[in-house]
Motif scaffolding. Structure first.
Motif, short mmCIF file in Angstrom:
data_model
loop_
_atom_site.label_atom_id
_atom_site.label_comp_id
_atom_site.label_asym_id
_atom_site.label_seq_id
_atom_site.Cartn_x
_atom_site.Cartn_y
_atom_site.Cartn_z
N CYS A 60 36.15 31.33 62.75
CA CYS A 60 35.33 32.50 63.09
C CYS A 60 35.26 32.61 64.62
O CYS A 60 34.83 31.69 65.29
CB CYS A 60 33.94 32.35 62.50
SG CYS A 60 32.87 33.72 62.98
N ASP A 61 35.69 33.76 65.14
CA ASP A 61 35.69 33.93 66.61
C ASP A 61 34.35 34.40 67.13
O ASP A 61 34.17 34.53 68.34
CB ASP A 61 36.81 34.88 67.03
CG ASP A 61 36.66 36.28 66.45
OD1 ASP A 61 35.53 36.78 66.38
OD2 ASP A 61 37.68 36.88 66.06
N GLY A 62 33.40 34.67 66.21
CA GLY A 62 32.06 35.08 66.63
C GLY A 62 31.96 36.53 67.07
O GLY A 62 31.00 36.90 67.74
N CYS A 63 32.92 37.36 66.68
CA CYS A 63 32.88 38.77 67.10
C CYS A 63 31.70 39.51 66.49
O CYS A 63 31.24 40.50 67.04
CB CYS A 63 34.18 39.47 66.75
SG CYS A 63 34.40 39.76 64.98
N GLY A 64 31.22 39.06 65.33
CA GLY A 64 30.07 39.69 64.69
C GLY A 64 30.41 40.97 63.94
O GLY A 64 29.53 41.60 63.34
N LYS A 65 31.67 41.38 63.94
CA LYS A 65 32.02 42.66 63.33
C LYS A 65 31.73 42.72 61.82
O LYS A 65 31.49 43.79 61.29
CB LYS A 65 33.50 42.95 63.54
CG LYS A 65 33.85 43.45 64.92
CD LYS A 65 35.37 43.47 65.00
CE LYS A 65 35.90 44.39 66.04
NZ LYS A 65 37.38 44.32 66.06
N CYS A 66 31.78 41.57 61.17
CA CYS A 66 31.53 41.59 59.72
C CYS A 66 30.06 41.85 59.43
O CYS A 66 29.69 42.10 58.28
CB CYS A 66 32.00 40.29 59.07
SG CYS A 66 31.31 38.82 59.80
N PRO A 81 37.47 43.12 59.49
CA PRO A 81 38.22 43.85 60.52
C PRO A 81 39.61 43.23 60.74
O PRO A 81 39.82 42.04 60.49
CB PRO A 81 37.35 43.71 61.77
CG PRO A 81 36.47 42.54 61.51
CD PRO A 81 36.25 42.49 60.03
N CYS A 118 39.96 39.90 62.58
CA CYS A 118 39.29 38.69 62.06
C CYS A 118 40.32 37.60 61.73
O CYS A 118 41.31 37.85 61.02
CB CYS A 118 38.50 39.06 60.82
SG CYS A 118 37.76 37.63 60.01
N TYR A 132 40.22 35.13 59.70
CA TYR A 132 40.39 34.86 58.27
C TYR A 132 41.35 35.87 57.65
O TYR A 132 42.23 35.53 56.88
CB TYR A 132 39.04 34.92 57.54
CG TYR A 132 38.07 33.87 58.03
CD1 TYR A 132 38.20 32.55 57.64
CD2 TYR A 132 37.03 34.20 58.90
CE1 TYR A 132 37.32 31.57 58.10
CE2 TYR A 132 36.15 33.25 59.37
CZ TYR A 132 36.30 31.93 58.96
OH TYR A 132 35.44 30.98 59.43
S1 SF4 Z 1 34.69 39.42 61.53
FE1 SF4 Z 1 35.64 37.43 61.12
S2 SF4 Z 1 35.84 36.45 63.13
FE2 SF4 Z 1 34.37 38.15 63.37
S3 SF4 Z 1 32.34 37.21 63.04
FE3 SF4 Z 1 33.03 37.98 61.06
S4 SF4 Z 1 34.07 36.22 60.06
FE4 SF4 Z 1 33.87 35.75 62.26
#
Ligand code: SF4
Length: 146
Positions: free
Chosen positions: A27-33, A93, A96, A98
């Motif tokens: 998880c890159d921590g982008c928060g988009k999810c 996104p 991401c 994953y």
């Molecule tokens: S979209 Fe993917 S990479 Fe970004 S916070 Fe969510 S799980 Fe992590």
């Protein structure tokens, strides 16, 4: 020539083979999810739309959950992404990690596992700008971004 063992874990292991800490580090921590999405239309006309509307727990500046330990208790539809249910997360996104690895694609250079810089996600402009919390939104359609 790089030997198999010298390659980083995300290149030499499948998602199912990763340890829990390896999985979490993807998880890159982008928060988009943690931003709301909605589906419009049916059948072949069905389309997924992303919005700038964030879960009320999301820190809009850092992209981090404001109460990670209690998120499932506090937010009804918060869902844990795991090795078993990843196939159901087609809405993730296209940046991401994953989703990229699931689709057989490489990680971007700005991913912290590659950049070794925790700010590289923000610097690369990957995070959603001008987010707003769900509690502050009246009309969702004003915040559709794609
Ligand atoms: S979209 Fe993917 S990479 Fe970004 S916070 Fe969510 S799980 Fe992590």
């Amino acid at each position: 020539m790089i030997t198999t063992e010298a390659r980083p874990f995300w290149q030499r292991k499948s998602l199912a083979e990763m340890t829990e800490s390896e999985w979490e580090s993807l998880c890159d921590g982008c928060g988009k999810c943690c931003y709301r999405k909605f589906i419009s239309g049916r059948g072949r006309r069905e389309r997924l739309y992303y919005t700038r509307i964030a879960c009320d727990l999301l820190n809009l500046e850092t992209g981090k959950c404001g109460d990670y330990c209690n998120r499932f208790k506090l937010i009804d539809d918060c869902t844990k992404l795991t090795q078993k249910n990843l196939a159901q997360f087609s809405w993730l996104p296209d940046t991401c990690a994953y989703r990229l690895l699931y689709e057989g694609k490489p990680l971007f250079d700005w991913h912290p596992l590659i950049s070794h810089n925790p700010n590289s996600v923000k610097l690369a402009g990957v995070m959603i700008k001008n987010g707003i919390h769900e509690r502050d939104v009246i009309d969702w359609f004003e915040y559709v971004i794609d």
